[in-house]
Design a protein around this motif. Sequence first.
Motif, PDB file in Angstrom:
ATOM      1  N   LEU A   1     145.769  -4.698  44.524  1.00  0.00           N
ATOM      2  CA  LEU A   1     144.560  -4.506  43.721  1.00  0.00           C
ATOM      3  C   LEU A   1     144.302  -5.695  42.824  1.00  0.00           C
ATOM      4  N   ASP A   2     145.371  -6.234  42.249  1.00  0.00           N
ATOM      5  CA  ASP A   2     145.202  -7.392  41.376  1.00  0.00           C
ATOM      6  C   ASP A   2     144.747  -8.616  42.170  1.00  0.00           C
ATOM      7  N   VAL A   3     145.282  -8.759  43.389  1.00  0.00           N
ATOM      8  CA  VAL A   3     144.859  -9.879  44.238  1.00  0.00           C
ATOM      9  C   VAL A   3     143.372  -9.757  44.559  1.00  0.00           C
ATOM     10  N   ARG A   4     142.940  -8.540  44.872  1.00  0.00           N
ATOM     11  CA  ARG A   4     141.521  -8.329  45.176  1.00  0.00           C
ATOM     12  C   ARG A   4     140.659  -8.550  43.943  1.00  0.00           C
ATOM     13  N   ASP A   5     141.162  -8.078  42.800  1.00  0.00           N
ATOM     14  CA  ASP A   5     140.425  -8.275  41.552  1.00  0.00           C
ATOM     15  C   ASP A   5     140.317  -9.765  41.236  1.00  0.00           C
ATOM     16  N   GLN A   6     141.417 -10.475  41.456  1.00  0.00           N
ATOM     17  CA  GLN A   6     141.379 -11.917  41.189  1.00  0.00           C
ATOM     18  C   GLN A   6     140.463 -12.630  42.180  1.00  0.00           C
ATOM     19  N   TRP A   7     140.469 -12.165  43.419  1.00  0.00           N
ATOM     20  CA  TRP A   7     139.591 -12.770  44.420  1.00  0.00           C
ATOM     21  C   TRP A   7     138.117 -12.551  44.058  1.00  0.00           C
ATOM     22  N   ALA A   8     137.824 -11.361  43.490  1.00  0.00           N
ATOM     23  CA  ALA A   8     136.446 -11.089  43.067  1.00  0.00           C
ATOM     24  C   ALA A   8     136.019 -12.002  41.929  1.00  0.00           C
ATOM     25  N   ARG A   9     136.996 -12.607  41.224  1.00  0.00           N
ATOM     26  CA  ARG A   9     136.694 -13.505  40.112  1.00  0.00           C
ATOM     27  C   ARG A   9     136.799 -14.978  40.533  1.00  0.00           C
ATOM     28  N   SER A  10     136.935 -15.212  41.804  1.00  0.00           N
ATOM     29  CA  SER A  10     137.169 -16.594  42.265  1.00  0.00           C
ATOM     30  C   SER A  10     136.019 -17.532  41.950  1.00  0.00           C
ATOM     31  N   ASN A  11     134.799 -17.028  41.730  1.00  0.00           N
ATOM     32  CA  ASN A  11     133.649 -17.870  41.389  1.00  0.00           C
ATOM     33  C   ASN A  11     133.418 -17.954  39.887  1.00  0.00           C
TER      34      ASN A  11
ATOM     35  N   VAL B   1     147.065 -23.617  36.422  1.00  0.00           N
ATOM     36  CA  VAL B   1     146.312 -22.699  37.279  1.00  0.00           C
ATOM     37  C   VAL B   1     145.344 -23.501  38.126  1.00  0.00           C
ATOM     38  N   LYS B   2     145.364 -23.208  39.416  1.00  0.00           N
ATOM     39  CA  LYS B   2     144.438 -23.863  40.341  1.00  0.00           C
ATOM     40  C   LYS B   2     144.009 -22.842  41.391  1.00  0.00           C
ATOM     41  N   HIS B   3     142.703 -22.781  41.614  1.00  0.00           N
ATOM     42  CA  HIS B   3     142.148 -21.792  42.543  1.00  0.00           C
ATOM     43  C   HIS B   3     142.592 -20.378  42.170  1.00  0.00           C
TER      44      HIS B   3
ATOM     45  N   ARG C   1     131.807 -21.083  44.964  1.00  0.00           N
ATOM     46  CA  ARG C   1     133.159 -21.294  44.432  1.00  0.00           C
ATOM     47  C   ARG C   1     133.482 -22.772  44.256  1.00  0.00           C
ATOM     48  N   TYR C   2     132.914 -23.602  45.086  1.00  0.00           N
ATOM     49  CA  TYR C   2     133.212 -25.038  44.987  1.00  0.00           C
ATOM     50  C   TYR C   2     132.590 -25.634  43.735  1.00  0.00           C
ATOM     51  N   ILE C   3     131.394 -25.151  43.364  1.00  0.00           N
ATOM     52  CA  ILE C   3     130.796 -25.604  42.108  1.00  0.00           C
ATOM     53  C   ILE C   3     131.700 -25.205  40.946  1.00  0.00           C
ATOM     54  N   LYS C   4     132.199 -23.998  41.024  1.00  0.00           N
ATOM     55  CA  LYS C   4     133.103 -23.518  39.973  1.00  0.00           C
ATOM     56  C   LYS C   4     134.348 -24.383  39.868  1.00  0.00           C
ATOM     57  N   GLU C   5     134.986 -24.705  41.003  1.00  0.00           N
ATOM     58  CA  GLU C   5     136.205 -25.513  40.993  1.00  0.00           C
ATOM     59  C   GLU C   5     135.924 -26.907  40.434  1.00  0.00           C
ATOM     60  N   ASN C   6     134.809 -27.501  40.806  1.00  0.00           N
ATOM     61  CA  ASN C   6     134.471 -28.846  40.315  1.00  0.00           C
ATOM     62  C   ASN C   6     134.141 -28.824  38.829  1.00  0.00           C
ATOM     63  N   PHE C   7     133.509 -27.728  38.391  1.00  0.00           N
ATOM     64  CA  PHE C   7     133.191 -27.589  36.967  1.00  0.00           C
ATOM     65  C   PHE C   7     134.475 -27.511  36.145  1.00  0.00           C
TER      66      PHE C   7
ATOM     67  N   TYR D   1     137.459 -24.717  25.787  1.00  0.00           N
ATOM     68  CA  TYR D   1     138.348 -24.672  26.939  1.00  0.00           C
ATOM     69  C   TYR D   1     137.653 -23.945  28.091  1.00  0.00           C
ATOM     70  N   VAL D   2     137.705 -24.583  29.272  1.00  0.00           N
ATOM     71  CA  VAL D   2     137.122 -23.992  30.469  1.00  0.00           C
ATOM     72  C   VAL D   2     138.250 -23.754  31.473  1.00  0.00           C
ATOM     73  N   ASN D   3     138.471 -22.480  31.835  1.00  0.00           N
ATOM     74  CA  ASN D   3     139.569 -22.138  32.746  1.00  0.00           C
ATOM     75  C   ASN D   3     139.112 -21.134  33.799  1.00  0.00           C
ATOM     76  N   ASP D   4     139.971 -20.945  34.783  1.00  0.00           N
ATOM     77  CA  ASP D   4     139.710 -19.890  35.761  1.00  0.00           C
ATOM     78  C   ASP D   4     139.702 -18.532  35.057  1.00  0.00           C
ATOM     79  N   HIS D   5     138.866 -17.653  35.572  1.00  0.00           N
ATOM     80  CA  HIS D   5     138.781 -16.309  34.991  1.00  0.00           C
ATOM     81  C   HIS D   5     139.885 -15.437  35.599  1.00  0.00           C
ATOM     82  N   LEU D   6     141.038 -15.372  34.925  1.00  0.00           N
ATOM     83  CA  LEU D   6     142.191 -14.635  35.443  1.00  0.00           C
ATOM     84  C   LEU D   6     142.102 -13.156  35.074  1.00  0.00           C
ATOM     85  N   THR D   7     142.751 -12.325  35.888  1.00  0.00           N
ATOM     86  CA  THR D   7     142.884 -10.913  35.553  1.00  0.00           C
ATOM     87  C   THR D   7     143.847 -10.770  34.373  1.00  0.00           C
TER      88      THR D   7
END
Length: 308
Positions: free
Chosen positions: A152-162, A280-282, A221-227, A250-256
């Motif tokens: 569930l956490d993997v899916r939740d994190q995947w939903a936040r990948s952008n 943290v990456k991707h 998602r690629y725009i997000k990664e480059n940002f 601070y700009v970071n990935d949106h983690l669960t």
Amino acid sequence: MFSCSSCGLQHSDGPVCSLCKNRYDFGCAGVTEAGFRKLGDRRNNWRCPKCKAGPSLSPTPNSPAVSQMDNILEQLNYINLQLAPLASLMEDIKSIKSDVNSLKSSLEMAHESINQFSSTIKSLESRVAKAEEMVNDVPRLREELIKLNQELDVRDQWARSNNVEIRGIPQKNNEDLYDLTQRIGNKCNFPIKKEDINYIARVPTRVPNVEKPIIVSFNNRYIKENFVSSSRKTRLSVSDLGFASTGYCYVNDHLTQRNKVLLSKAKSLAKNNNFKYIWVKHSKIMARKSDTSPIFFIRCEKDLVRII
């Protein structure tokens, strides 16, 4: 003391036959002491069993005259004396019968209670057996629960990948978050168009007295990664964005929440164990002890052991 004419044993008291004048103890005379006392004056006419059974029931020259009726009455009295204990015996029989009935009733009740107790025991044994089966299943169910939570956490994190999470920006009334995001992109040399953003909003935080972070969801998602990559190359202060306050953005990935806790523990362990890199990456937590050490992922609590 006298010698009984029948048994010859010494006794202290006993009746004397009015015919043969022999003296007997009460046992050999066939009469109880109490019964003999109850005869009163008729004790003077008492006869021993031998004289009663003998032919000489008629008066003899040496004894008082006794009528036939007296003989019959004496024999009846003797029979009554013999039957006297029967009344007490009947009462005892009635008492014993009552006790037997009571005991029988108690036994029936006890038997019913035993049957109920046996049924209860069987029910408890069945429940205990089921509980033992459940206990045996607990480790398996725990593992399955952990696995499901991870999935569930993997899916939740995947939903936040952008998504990105922007922290440190002071909150103002009627703020334009699109414009603020574009300003951050311009300062990081990565221009952001409004159509690149799916949605943007501030979200509550569990940390008290901290500005609400801004969540930006990009369409790509690629725009997000480059940002994120561009913002990390630029140490951006809030004053660069037009705010009077100090501090950094601070700009970071949106983690669960689970991954945020895992990242915090990883950083704490890395600091205490001379680990050089935790990042943290991707949307994945990565670790590396030194520049030449291999990189590994931290996906769960068990992976933290590799930092120790």
